[in-house]
Design a protein around this motif. Sequence first.
Motif, PDB file in Angstrom:
ATOM      1  N   MET A 196       1.063  -1.634  -0.263  1.00 14.21           N
ATOM      2  CA  MET A 196      -0.002   0.015   0.141  1.00 14.21           C
ATOM      3  C   MET A 196       0.614   1.370  -0.110  1.00 14.21           C
ATOM      4  O   MET A 196       0.818   1.926  -1.024  1.00 14.21           O
ATOM      5  N   SER A 197       1.605   0.980   0.602  1.00 14.12           N
ATOM      6  CA  SER A 197       2.244   2.840   0.710  1.00 14.12           C
ATOM      7  C   SER A 197       3.948   2.454  -0.226  1.00 14.12           C
ATOM      8  O   SER A 197       3.654   3.259  -0.772  1.00 14.12           O
ATOM      9  N   LEU A 198       3.987   1.221  -1.257  1.00 14.50           N
ATOM     10  CA  LEU A 198       4.587   1.107  -1.863  1.00 14.50           C
ATOM     11  C   LEU A 198       3.896   1.324  -3.247  1.00 14.50           C
ATOM     12  O   LEU A 198       4.431   2.664  -3.855  1.00 14.50           O
ATOM     13  N   ALA A 199       2.905   2.053  -3.399  1.00 14.63           N
ATOM     14  CA  ALA A 199       1.820   2.236  -4.569  1.00 14.63           C
ATOM     15  C   ALA A 199       1.519   3.740  -4.367  1.00 14.63           C
ATOM     16  O   ALA A 199       1.412   4.475  -4.852  1.00 14.63           O
ATOM     17  N   LEU A 200       1.318   3.629  -2.940  1.00 14.93           N
ATOM     18  CA  LEU A 200       1.628   4.825  -2.617  1.00 14.93           C
ATOM     19  C   LEU A 200       3.064   6.217  -3.042  1.00 14.93           C
ATOM     20  O   LEU A 200       3.203   7.320  -3.740  1.00 14.93           O
ATOM     21  N   PHE A 201       3.748   5.551  -2.413  1.00 16.40           N
ATOM     22  CA  PHE A 201       4.798   5.850  -3.355  1.00 16.40           C
ATOM     23  C   PHE A 201       5.501   6.176  -4.817  1.00 16.40           C
ATOM     24  O   PHE A 201       6.414   7.328  -4.732  1.00 16.40           O
ATOM     25  N   ILE A 202       4.828   5.029  -5.492  1.00 16.63           N
ATOM     26  CA  ILE A 202       5.225   5.140  -6.728  1.00 16.63           C
ATOM     27  C   ILE A 202       4.382   6.548  -7.262  1.00 16.63           C
ATOM     28  O   ILE A 202       4.875   7.504  -8.417  1.00 16.63           O
ATOM     29  N   ILE A 203       3.386   5.923  -7.204  1.00 15.85           N
ATOM     30  CA  ILE A 203       2.187   7.638  -7.485  1.00 15.85           C
ATOM     31  C   ILE A 203       2.836   8.595  -7.106  1.00 15.85           C
ATOM     32  O   ILE A 203       2.420   9.625  -8.389  1.00 15.85           O
ATOM     33  N   LEU A 204       2.945   8.740  -6.051  1.00 21.36           N
ATOM     34  CA  LEU A 204       3.400  10.589  -5.444  1.00 21.36           C
ATOM     35  C   LEU A 204       4.762  11.043  -6.704  1.00 21.36           C
ATOM     36  O   LEU A 204       4.797  11.660  -7.076  1.00 21.36           O
ATOM     37  N   GLY A 205       6.241   9.908  -6.139  1.00 25.46           N
ATOM     38  CA  GLY A 205       6.954   9.846  -7.249  1.00 25.46           C
ATOM     39  C   GLY A 205       7.402  10.430  -8.570  1.00 25.46           C
ATOM     40  O   GLY A 205       7.560  11.377  -8.965  1.00 25.46           O
ATOM     41  N   PHE A 206       5.817   9.214  -9.154  1.00 21.03           N
ATOM     42  CA  PHE A 206       5.934   9.801 -10.634  1.00 21.03           C
ATOM     43  C   PHE A 206       5.165  11.406 -10.989  1.00 21.03           C
ATOM     44  O   PHE A 206       5.698  12.001 -12.156  1.00 21.03           O
ATOM     45  N   CYS A 207       4.263  11.531  -9.918  1.00 21.96           N
ATOM     46  CA  CYS A 207       3.876  12.839  -9.973  1.00 21.96           C
ATOM     47  C   CYS A 207       5.284  14.075 -10.009  1.00 21.96           C
ATOM     48  O   CYS A 207       5.010  14.816 -10.668  1.00 21.96           O
ATOM     49  N   ALA A 208       5.452  13.631  -8.601  1.00 24.13           N
ATOM     50  CA  ALA A 208       6.870  14.696  -8.784  1.00 24.13           C
ATOM     51  C   ALA A 208       7.666  14.603 -10.207  1.00 24.13           C
ATOM     52  O   ALA A 208       8.414  16.155 -10.259  1.00 24.13           O
ATOM     53  N   VAL A 209       7.905  13.296 -10.296  1.00 25.02           N
ATOM     54  CA  VAL A 209       8.817  13.852 -11.356  1.00 25.02           C
ATOM     55  C   VAL A 209       8.313  14.169 -12.418  1.00 25.02           C
ATOM     56  O   VAL A 209       9.232  15.197 -13.531  1.00 25.02           O
ATOM     57  N   VAL A 210       6.711  13.979 -12.945  1.00 27.29           N
ATOM     58  CA  VAL A 210       7.009  14.368 -14.030  1.00 27.29           C
ATOM     59  C   VAL A 210       6.362  16.280 -14.422  1.00 27.29           C
ATOM     60  O   VAL A 210       6.593  16.772 -15.323  1.00 27.29           O
ATOM     61  N   SER A 211       5.920  16.365 -13.133  1.00 21.47           N
ATOM     62  CA  SER A 211       6.266  17.745 -12.598  1.00 21.47           C
ATOM     63  C   SER A 211       7.245  18.790 -12.624  1.00 21.47           C
ATOM     64  O   SER A 211       7.179  19.554 -13.309  1.00 21.47           O
ATOM     65  N   ALA A 212       8.272  17.803 -12.452  1.00 25.40           N
ATOM     66  CA  ALA A 212       9.664  18.438 -11.862  1.00 25.40           C
ATOM     67  C   ALA A 212       9.855  18.914 -13.488  1.00 25.40           C
ATOM     68  O   ALA A 212      10.675  19.555 -13.749  1.00 25.40           O
ATOM     69  N   LEU A 213       9.745  18.025 -14.038  1.00 28.11           N
ATOM     70  CA  LEU A 213       9.992  18.122 -15.609  1.00 28.11           C
ATOM     71  C   LEU A 213       9.298  18.736 -16.551  1.00 28.11           C
ATOM     72  O   LEU A 213       9.876  20.172 -17.225  1.00 28.11           O
ATOM     73  N   PHE A 214       8.140  18.833 -16.037  1.00 24.97           N
ATOM     74  CA  PHE A 214       7.140  19.933 -16.545  1.00 24.97           C
ATOM     75  C   PHE A 214       7.848  21.312 -16.775  1.00 24.97           C
ATOM     76  O   PHE A 214       7.502  22.311 -17.018  1.00 24.97           O
ATOM     77  N   VAL A 215       8.166  21.754 -15.347  1.00 23.83           N
ATOM     78  CA  VAL A 215       8.713  22.992 -14.967  1.00 23.83           C
ATOM     79  C   VAL A 215       9.857  23.234 -15.767  1.00 23.83           C
ATOM     80  O   VAL A 215       9.948  24.376 -16.039  1.00 23.83           O
ATOM     81  N   VAL A 216      10.348  22.082 -16.097  1.00 27.67           N
ATOM     82  CA  VAL A 216      12.565  22.846 -16.733  1.00 27.67           C
ATOM     83  C   VAL A 216      11.972  22.440 -17.827  1.00 27.67           C
ATOM     84  O   VAL A 216      12.436  23.652 -18.445  1.00 27.67           O
ATOM     85  N   VAL A 217      10.927  22.313 -18.709  1.00 30.47           N
ATOM     86  CA  VAL A 217      11.090  22.169 -20.167  1.00 30.47           C
ATOM     87  C   VAL A 217       9.916  22.773 -20.420  1.00 30.47           C
ATOM     88  O   VAL A 217       9.275  23.134 -22.213  1.00 30.47           O
ATOM     89  N   GLY A 218       8.473  23.521 -20.043  1.00 29.15           N
ATOM     90  CA  GLY A 218       7.811  23.785 -20.360  1.00 29.15           C
ATOM     91  C   GLY A 218       8.431  25.511 -20.968  1.00 29.15           C
ATOM     92  O   GLY A 218       8.746  26.070 -20.263  1.00 29.15           O
ATOM     93  N   ARG A 219       6.748  25.308 -21.529  1.00 29.03           N
ATOM     94  CA  ARG A 219       6.965  27.138 -22.618  1.00 29.03           C
ATOM     95  C   ARG A 219       6.748  28.526 -22.215  1.00 29.03           C
ATOM     96  O   ARG A 219       7.125  29.051 -22.037  1.00 29.03           O
ATOM     97  N   ASN A 220       5.494  27.423 -21.637  1.00 28.05           N
ATOM     98  CA  ASN A 220       4.714  28.890 -20.890  1.00 28.05           C
ATOM     99  C   ASN A 220       5.219  28.933 -19.229  1.00 28.05           C
ATOM    100  O   ASN A 220       4.830  28.138 -18.641  1.00 28.05           O
ATOM    101  N   LEU A 221       6.011  30.756 -18.652  1.00 27.05           N
ATOM    102  CA  LEU A 221       6.095  30.478 -17.723  1.00 27.05           C
ATOM    103  C   LEU A 221       4.877  30.408 -16.443  1.00 27.05           C
ATOM    104  O   LEU A 221       5.592  29.766 -15.824  1.00 27.05           O
ATOM    105  N   PHE A 222       3.908  31.309 -17.038  1.00 30.11           N
ATOM    106  CA  PHE A 222       2.371  31.010 -16.064  1.00 30.11           C
ATOM    107  C   PHE A 222       2.488  29.414 -16.052  1.00 30.11           C
ATOM    108  O   PHE A 222       2.076  28.945 -14.271  1.00 30.11           O
ATOM    109  N   HIS A 223       2.583  28.167 -17.166  1.00 30.94           N
ATOM    110  CA  HIS A 223       2.384  26.180 -17.000  1.00 30.94           C
ATOM    111  C   HIS A 223       3.166  26.304 -16.319  1.00 30.94           C
ATOM    112  O   HIS A 223       3.065  25.857 -15.041  1.00 30.94           O
ATOM    113  N   SER A 224       4.146  26.901 -15.945  1.00 28.72           N
ATOM    114  CA  SER A 224       5.419  25.997 -15.417  1.00 28.72           C
ATOM    115  C   SER A 224       5.584  26.232 -13.628  1.00 28.72           C
ATOM    116  O   SER A 224       5.777  25.598 -13.186  1.00 28.72           O
TER     117      SER A 224
END
Lengths: 164, 101
Positions: free
Chosen positions: A1-29
């Motif tokens: 259960m905690s492993l599933a939560l960790f994978i979901i939260l870690g995936f969200c963190a990595v994907v949103s960090a990647l979008f902040v770094v490569v996003g074109r629109n500064l407001f969306h970043s």
Amino acid sequence: MSLALFIILGFCAVVSALFVVVGRNLFHSAMTLGAFLLSVSGLYFLLDADLVGIMQVFVYIGGVMVVLLFGIMLTSQIANMRQVSGLQQRLSSDLAVAVLTAFIAAILIESNFTVSSSAPVKNTLPLIGKLFMTNYVLPFEVISVLLLAALIGAIVIARGEGRG
Amino acid sequence: MPLSYYLVLSALLFGIGLLGVLLRKNVVAILLSIEIMLNACNLNLVAFSRYIAPSDLSGQIFAIFVMAIAAAEAAVGLALVLSIYRNMCSIDLDSFNIFKW
């Protein structure tokens, strides 16, 4: 259960960090940075650090992200962002950061940390409050002075010249 | 849940933030990437505190101090950005070269 939560939260963190770094629109970043901070707060709650998790929401999302959004809206260069670096700079930066990250991750995986098996503290707020007033009272006072200095400095810098 | 999962995640997030600092030309975008790096460090501290000394809580206190310092740095950084924008009407990093001789 905690492993599933960790994978979901870690995936969200990595994907949103990647979008902040490569996003074109500064407001969306900046908005995606809010999502990143929220998933990191979820990871803190998964680590039984409830005060740190709730302070993350208050200070980072409610304070730092709002201040950054004000800065973005006041400098108003959201649309015309020609921020593509040269291809050679991008490739060499990608390679260097990938090597550094792999090196750090390899060191952290290979090290033998003596993991303690005692149960974590259930309610950290009273204990952290007591520690702030007994063991860590000097850094506590110093950081309040630092925050005062930063506040005054930010006002003086942003106020502008010639206002008497 | 082994400790190394959290450590690898924090190393990955640190690398992503570092990539943002190196590659972006907008100053506010660089400030956003610095916040990502600081959060990765905080995650590392709290994970170590939870797994190695759970009753000690010094990692969590350190993380709260890092949070306060990050807030102060974001405020001062944005004050600088506003002041530069007022003088130069652009926040492209390549045009901040008044210290170059």
